[in-house]
Write an enzyme that holds these catalytic residues in place. Structure first.
Site, short mmCIF file in Angstrom:
data_model
loop_
_atom_site.label_atom_id
_atom_site.label_comp_id
_atom_site.label_asym_id
_atom_site.label_seq_id
_atom_site.Cartn_x
_atom_site.Cartn_y
_atom_site.Cartn_z
CG HIS A 32 -20.86 -73.52 -71.57
ND1 HIS A 32 -21.72 -74.57 -71.32
CD2 HIS A 32 -21.04 -72.65 -70.56
CE1 HIS A 32 -22.38 -74.33 -70.20
NE2 HIS A 32 -22.00 -73.17 -69.71
CE LYS A 56 -24.79 -74.16 -59.01
NZ LYS A 56 -24.42 -73.60 -60.32
NE ARG A 105 -26.68 -67.76 -70.05
CZ ARG A 105 -26.85 -68.73 -69.19
NH1 ARG A 105 -27.35 -69.86 -69.58
NH2 ARG A 105 -26.51 -68.57 -67.93
CB SER A 143 -26.27 -76.69 -68.46
OG SER A 143 -25.06 -76.14 -68.89
#
Ligand code: ADP
Length: 174
Positions: A32, A56, A105, A143
């Site tokens: 990030h 979440k 990514r 993460s």
């Protein structure tokens, strides 16, 4: 026309090129950070917006996630950190921001990101999504992977900023 110092400052703020970088950031990683540093080459200000998503169940609370990012960029006037909920495009428009930065990514990110970008464009055609690629060394990083590796006793020093390593230690009593 002569303008005074305050008017000059106001004008500067109005002309500032701003972008928003939204995400869960549970927690922020060096991937990030890499995207934010790249964004700073294009924009005067990057608003890092931490999503408070009730669907979440993050490991870190919204306050903890915001604090880790603030500590990471302490003293950097180009970075603003905030939390938000609801629709991203509504938040962007309310804050007068026309560009959303997202990181890409691998191919695996592409489908979801493409869907999101097109949905956001449908909701608000004036908001543009800009995709950026991180350095190759962060292309494998997420993460979730950081949390998993840390909990199994692996070293995450090169993968996250120091305030995150510290927060991980506190959270998991390492
Ligand atoms: P979200 O839940 O919105 O995907 P994340 O915090 O996982 O939130 O990611 C925010 C953005 O940062 C997304 O665009 C994601 O693809 C990107 N991102 C996450 N990890 C990396 C990384 N290692 N390198 C580059 N971009 C990344």
């Amino acid at each position: 026309m002569i303008i005074d110092k305050q008017e000059c400052q106001e004008l500067k703020l109005l002309m500032e090129r701003k972008a928003i970088y939204p995400g869960s950031f549970d927690p922020i990683t060096n991937g990030h950070v890499d995207i934010i540093q790249r964004g700073k080459k294009i924009f005067d200000k990057i608003v890092v917006a931490v999503l408070d998503n009730p669907k979440k169940t993050p490991v870190f609370s919204i306050e903890e996630r915001v604090k880790m990012i603030e500590k990471t960029f302490e003293g950097d006037p180009a970075i603003e950190v905030t939390d938000f909920d609801g629709l991203l495009v509504d938040f962007a428009i309310k804050n007068n921001i026309q560009v959303v930065i997202r990181g890409l990514r691998a191919i695996s990110d592409f489908e979801y990101e493409f869907q999101m970008a097109l949905m956001n464009r449908k909701l608000s055609p004036e908001v543009e999504t800009l995709f950026m690629m991180p350095s190759l060394k962060y292309s494998f990083l997420s993460s979730n992977l950081v949390k998993e590796v840390f909990q199994l006793g692996g070293c995450v020093k090169d993968l996250v900023p120091p305030p995150v390593e510290e927060a991980l230690r506190e959270k998991f009593n390492f």
